[in-house]
Scaffold this motif. Structure first.
Motif, PDB file in Angstrom:
ATOM      1  N   TYR A 164     -13.895   3.917  12.883  1.00 19.81           N
ATOM      2  CA  TYR A 164     -12.663   3.008  13.412  1.00 19.81           C
ATOM      3  C   TYR A 164     -12.677   3.427  15.143  1.00 19.81           C
ATOM      4  O   TYR A 164     -12.424   2.430  15.696  1.00 19.81           O
ATOM      5  CB  TYR A 164     -11.348   2.839  12.797  1.00 19.81           C
ATOM      6  CG  TYR A 164     -11.726   1.949  11.535  1.00 19.81           C
ATOM      7  CD1 TYR A 164     -11.574   0.869  11.864  1.00 19.81           C
ATOM      8  CD2 TYR A 164     -11.745   2.632  10.279  1.00 19.81           C
ATOM      9  CE1 TYR A 164     -11.824  -0.096  10.866  1.00 19.81           C
ATOM     10  CE2 TYR A 164     -11.874   1.633   9.052  1.00 19.81           C
ATOM     11  CZ  TYR A 164     -11.951   0.290   9.364  1.00 19.81           C
ATOM     12  OH  TYR A 164     -11.977  -0.452   8.515  1.00 19.81           O
ATOM     13  N   ARG A 209      -1.973 -14.186   7.425  1.00 19.62           N
ATOM     14  CA  ARG A 209      -1.075 -13.299   8.157  1.00 19.62           C
ATOM     15  C   ARG A 209       0.295 -13.858   8.369  1.00 19.62           C
ATOM     16  O   ARG A 209       1.496 -13.450   8.126  1.00 19.62           O
ATOM     17  CB  ARG A 209      -1.583 -12.691   9.695  1.00 19.62           C
ATOM     18  CG  ARG A 209      -2.795 -11.895   9.616  1.00 19.62           C
ATOM     19  CD  ARG A 209      -2.985 -11.463  10.967  1.00 19.62           C
ATOM     20  NE  ARG A 209      -4.590 -10.936  10.967  1.00 19.62           N
ATOM     21  CZ  ARG A 209      -4.870  -9.651  10.624  1.00 19.62           C
ATOM     22  NH1 ARG A 209      -4.068  -8.850  10.078  1.00 19.62           N
ATOM     23  NH2 ARG A 209      -6.205  -9.701  10.772  1.00 19.62           N
ATOM     24  N   GLU A 221       4.298  -0.846   8.745  1.00 18.62           N
ATOM     25  CA  GLU A 221       3.114  -1.394   8.595  1.00 18.62           C
ATOM     26  C   GLU A 221       1.836  -0.268   8.532  1.00 18.62           C
ATOM     27  O   GLU A 221       1.969   0.365   9.482  1.00 18.62           O
ATOM     28  CB  GLU A 221       2.621  -2.602   9.693  1.00 18.62           C
ATOM     29  CG  GLU A 221       1.464  -3.073   9.353  1.00 18.62           C
ATOM     30  CD  GLU A 221       0.573  -4.077  10.299  1.00 18.62           C
ATOM     31  OE1 GLU A 221       1.113  -4.172  11.424  1.00 18.62           O
ATOM     32  OE2 GLU A 221      -0.632  -4.187  10.038  1.00 18.62           O
ATOM     33  N   GLY A 238      -1.785   1.149   8.929  1.00 16.82           N
ATOM     34  CA  GLY A 238      -3.143   0.502   9.373  1.00 16.82           C
ATOM     35  C   GLY A 238      -2.915  -0.604  10.367  1.00 16.82           C
ATOM     36  O   GLY A 238      -3.690  -1.546  10.091  1.00 16.82           O
ATOM     37  N   VAL A 239      -2.204  -0.448  11.421  1.00 15.84           N
ATOM     38  CA  VAL A 239      -1.978  -1.585  12.284  1.00 15.84           C
ATOM     39  C   VAL A 239      -3.274  -2.021  12.930  1.00 15.84           C
ATOM     40  O   VAL A 239      -3.363  -3.313  13.479  1.00 15.84           O
ATOM     41  CB  VAL A 239      -0.777  -1.404  13.525  1.00 15.84           C
ATOM     42  CG1 VAL A 239       0.411  -1.267  12.956  1.00 15.84           C
ATOM     43  CG2 VAL A 239      -1.208  -0.166  14.253  1.00 15.84           C
ATOM     44  N   GLY A 240      -4.246  -1.062  13.070  1.00 16.90           N
ATOM     45  CA  GLY A 240      -5.308  -1.484  13.682  1.00 16.90           C
ATOM     46  C   GLY A 240      -5.407  -1.948  15.514  1.00 16.90           C
ATOM     47  O   GLY A 240      -4.518  -1.211  15.901  1.00 16.90           O
ATOM     48  N   ASN A 246      -1.338  -8.164  13.546  1.00 22.03           N
ATOM     49  CA  ASN A 246      -0.142  -8.790  13.081  1.00 22.03           C
ATOM     50  C   ASN A 246       0.794  -8.728  13.863  1.00 22.03           C
ATOM     51  O   ASN A 246       1.982  -9.381  13.810  1.00 22.03           O
ATOM     52  CB  ASN A 246       0.212  -7.722  11.873  1.00 22.03           C
ATOM     53  CG  ASN A 246      -0.718  -8.189  10.538  1.00 22.03           C
ATOM     54  OD1 ASN A 246      -1.174  -9.233  10.300  1.00 22.03           O
ATOM     55  ND2 ASN A 246      -1.272  -7.126  10.059  1.00 22.03           N
ATOM     56  N   MET A 270      -0.813   8.324  12.757  1.00 20.83           N
ATOM     57  CA  MET A 270      -0.558   9.017  11.553  1.00 20.83           C
ATOM     58  C   MET A 270      -1.552   8.474  10.325  1.00 20.83           C
ATOM     59  O   MET A 270      -1.822   7.489  10.210  1.00 20.83           O
ATOM     60  CB  MET A 270       0.850   8.458  11.107  1.00 20.83           C
ATOM     61  CG  MET A 270       1.519   9.246  10.187  1.00 20.83           C
ATOM     62  SD  MET A 270       3.333   8.920   9.720  1.00 20.83           S
ATOM     63  CE  MET A 270       4.177   9.274  11.076  1.00 20.83           C
ATOM     64  N   ASP A 271      -1.498   9.581   9.427  1.00 18.45           N
ATOM     65  CA  ASP A 271      -2.372   9.310   8.237  1.00 18.45           C
ATOM     66  C   ASP A 271      -1.607   8.828   6.981  1.00 18.45           C
ATOM     67  O   ASP A 271      -0.426   9.452   6.580  1.00 18.45           O
ATOM     68  CB  ASP A 271      -3.154  10.694   7.828  1.00 18.45           C
ATOM     69  CG  ASP A 271      -4.261  10.580   6.654  1.00 18.45           C
ATOM     70  OD1 ASP A 271      -3.966   9.484   5.920  1.00 18.45           O
ATOM     71  OD2 ASP A 271      -4.564  11.543   6.395  1.00 18.45           O
ATOM     72  N   ALA A 272      -2.064   7.610   6.327  1.00 21.82           N
ATOM     73  CA  ALA A 272      -1.106   6.785   5.438  1.00 21.82           C
ATOM     74  C   ALA A 272      -1.151   8.105   4.273  1.00 21.82           C
ATOM     75  O   ALA A 272      -0.504   7.629   3.299  1.00 21.82           O
ATOM     76  CB  ALA A 272      -1.740   5.607   5.173  1.00 21.82           C
ATOM     77  N   VAL A 288      -6.382  -2.765   4.731  1.00 16.02           N
ATOM     78  CA  VAL A 288      -6.362  -1.438   4.992  1.00 16.02           C
ATOM     79  C   VAL A 288      -6.705  -0.600   3.852  1.00 16.02           C
ATOM     80  O   VAL A 288      -7.544   0.603   4.048  1.00 16.02           O
ATOM     81  CB  VAL A 288      -5.049  -0.928   5.475  1.00 16.02           C
ATOM     82  CG1 VAL A 288      -4.751   0.559   5.526  1.00 16.02           C
ATOM     83  CG2 VAL A 288      -4.407  -1.706   6.746  1.00 16.02           C
ATOM     84  N   SER A 309     -10.022   1.029   3.323  1.00 14.78           N
ATOM     85  CA  SER A 309     -10.647   1.969   4.341  1.00 14.78           C
ATOM     86  C   SER A 309     -10.083   3.448   3.836  1.00 14.78           C
ATOM     87  O   SER A 309     -10.429   4.360   4.276  1.00 14.78           O
ATOM     88  CB  SER A 309     -10.351   1.685   5.615  1.00 14.78           C
ATOM     89  OG  SER A 309     -11.099   0.505   6.214  1.00 14.78           O
ATOM     90  N   VAL A 310      -8.690   3.178   3.530  1.00 16.09           N
ATOM     91  CA  VAL A 310      -8.068   4.803   3.123  1.00 16.09           C
ATOM     92  C   VAL A 310      -9.064   5.499   2.327  1.00 16.09           C
ATOM     93  O   VAL A 310      -9.175   4.915   1.171  1.00 16.09           O
ATOM     94  CB  VAL A 310      -6.584   4.437   2.754  1.00 16.09           C
ATOM     95  CG1 VAL A 310      -5.834   5.706   2.326  1.00 16.09           C
ATOM     96  CG2 VAL A 310      -5.868   3.463   3.708  1.00 16.09           C
TER      97      VAL A 310
HETATM   98  C1  LIG Z   1     -10.055  -3.023   8.579  1.00 17.64           C
HETATM   99  S1  LIG Z   1      -8.870  -2.230   9.503  1.00 17.64           S
HETATM  100  C2  LIG Z   1      -7.538  -3.543   9.520  1.00 17.64           C
HETATM  101  C3  LIG Z   1      -6.609  -3.415  10.508  1.00 17.64           C
HETATM  102  C4  LIG Z   1      -5.424  -4.462  10.679  1.00 17.64           C
HETATM  103  N1  LIG Z   1      -4.410  -4.198   9.578  1.00 17.64           N
HETATM  104  C5  LIG Z   1      -5.811  -5.634  10.582  1.00 17.64           C
HETATM  105  O1  LIG Z   1      -5.255  -6.638   9.754  1.00 17.64           O
HETATM  106  O2  LIG Z   1      -6.912  -6.258  11.308  1.00 17.64           O
HETATM  107  C6  LIG Z   1      -8.419  -0.976   8.770  1.00 17.64           C
HETATM  108  C7  LIG Z   1      -7.593  -0.103   9.566  1.00 17.64           C
HETATM  109  O3  LIG Z   1      -6.959   0.945   8.698  1.00 17.64           O
HETATM  110  C8  LIG Z   1      -6.944   2.062   9.541  1.00 17.64           C
HETATM  111  N2  LIG Z   1      -6.877   3.421   8.508  1.00 17.64           N
HETATM  112  C9  LIG Z   1      -7.734   3.702   7.624  1.00 17.64           C
HETATM  113  N3  LIG Z   1      -7.672   4.720   6.849  1.00 17.64           N
HETATM  114  C10 LIG Z   1      -6.051   4.982   7.340  1.00 17.64           C
HETATM  115  C11 LIG Z   1      -5.383   6.182   6.831  1.00 17.64           C
HETATM  116  N4  LIG Z   1      -5.484   7.029   6.036  1.00 17.64           N
HETATM  117  N5  LIG Z   1      -4.059   6.117   7.465  1.00 17.64           N
HETATM  118  C12 LIG Z   1      -3.751   5.067   8.453  1.00 17.64           C
HETATM  119  N6  LIG Z   1      -4.410   4.160   8.894  1.00 17.64           N
HETATM  120  C13 LIG Z   1      -5.879   4.032   8.182  1.00 17.64           C
HETATM  121  C14 LIG Z   1      -8.003   1.933  10.315  1.00 17.64           C
HETATM  122  O4  LIG Z   1      -8.159   2.940  11.373  1.00 17.64           O
HETATM  123  C15 LIG Z   1      -8.127   0.648  10.756  1.00 17.64           C
HETATM  124  O5  LIG Z   1      -7.112   0.206  11.971  1.00 17.64           O
END
Ligand SMILES: C[S@@+](CC[C@H](N)C(=O)[O-])C[C@H]1O[C@@H](n2cnc3c(N)ncnc32)[C@H](O)[C@@H]1O
Length: 212
Positions: free
Chosen positions: A15, A38, A52, A54-56, A60, A100-102, A120, A123-124
């Motif tokens: 990412y 959204r 929220e 994984g704000v990316g 949002n 932060m890590d979810a 999200v 990807s987690v």
């Molecule tokens: C596909 S993007 C979606 C971003 C945003 N939510 C959107 O709708 O466009 C996935 C996001 O999840 C985040 N992510 C993945 N694993 C994560 C974790 N363990 N903790 C927090 N964020 C995480 C990534 O860094 C990335 O920004």
């Protein structure tokens, strides 16, 4: 190094790299579908205290209702940098963004009224761990609201997705064949509703409640 630590580092790296072109890559689906989904999702969020995950790049943020306090987290500093720029432009002053890590959140139990995540939990690295952490930090009776793409309901497409999952994960850090509804239930949430948003059930809106 433990497997989850390695996979989390892989996801963060991917990412951080794709953050540069993320909005461009997502532009067609955003215009065709995501922005409407959204908008509808955020109209149903009342908080008053919302997380929220994984704000990316902050897609949002413009939909956040003004009257609620929102904490946004993300694993990737590259994605978060872009979200911070959007936040500054949108002038939403009840929003805090944190790296932060979810799967291991630094919030006390029962902190939030609603937890939201869009695209999200594909990807987690350990989705059940992340969804269990989401449950822990939500107040009893609070809601989880997800927009997620996942393994198709159509079996031929689902087996193709199973085959492509590993190479796509290696390249982009995203899993395309996750069983997200089952994962939500395994993490301890009570499913409230599931709405199919696309053909084959690939994208769904999921609402779940924390028992209690
Ligand atoms: C596909 S993007 C979606 C971003 C945003 N939510 C959107 O709708 O466009 C996935 C996001 O999840 C985040 N992510 C993945 N694993 C994560 C974790 N363990 N903790 C927090 N964020 C995480 C990534 O860094 C990335 O920004």
């Amino acid at each position: 190094m433990n497997r989850n630590v390695k996979q989390t580092q892989h996801t963060r790296n991917r990412y951080n790299t794709t953050s540069i072109i993320y909005n461009l890559m997502e532009w067609p689906v955003e215009q065709l579908w995501y922005k409407n989904w959204r908008h509808t999702l955020w109209q149903q969020v009342h908080g008053p205290k919302v997380l929220e995950i994984g704000v990316g790049t902050g897609k949002n943020i413009s939909y956040y209702p003004d009257h609620i306090g929102i904490t946004g987290i993300d694993l990737s500093s590259g994605m978060l940098e872009r979200a911070k720029k959007v936040l500054a432009k949108e002038k939403k002053n009840r929003v805090t963004l944190r790296e932060m890590d979810a799967q291991q959140m630094g919030f006390p139990d029962n902190t939030f009224d609603d937890v939201v995540a869009t695209f999200v939990f594909c990807s987690v690295p350990d989705p059940i761990l992340g969804l269990s952490e989401a449950l822990r930090v939500t107040k009893p009776g609070g809601r989880l609201r997800l927009l997620e793409h996942m393994r198709a309901d159509w079996s031929a497409l689902a087996s193709l997705m199973d085959r492509l999952d590993a190479p796509i994960h290696y390249l982009l850090g995203v899993h395309i064949a996750r069983q997200t509804i089952a994962n939500v239930k395994k993490a301890g949430w009570d499913l409230e509703s599931v709405q199919k948003l696309s053909r084959g059930g690939i994208v769904k809106k999921i609402i779940a409640v924390k028992p209690g």
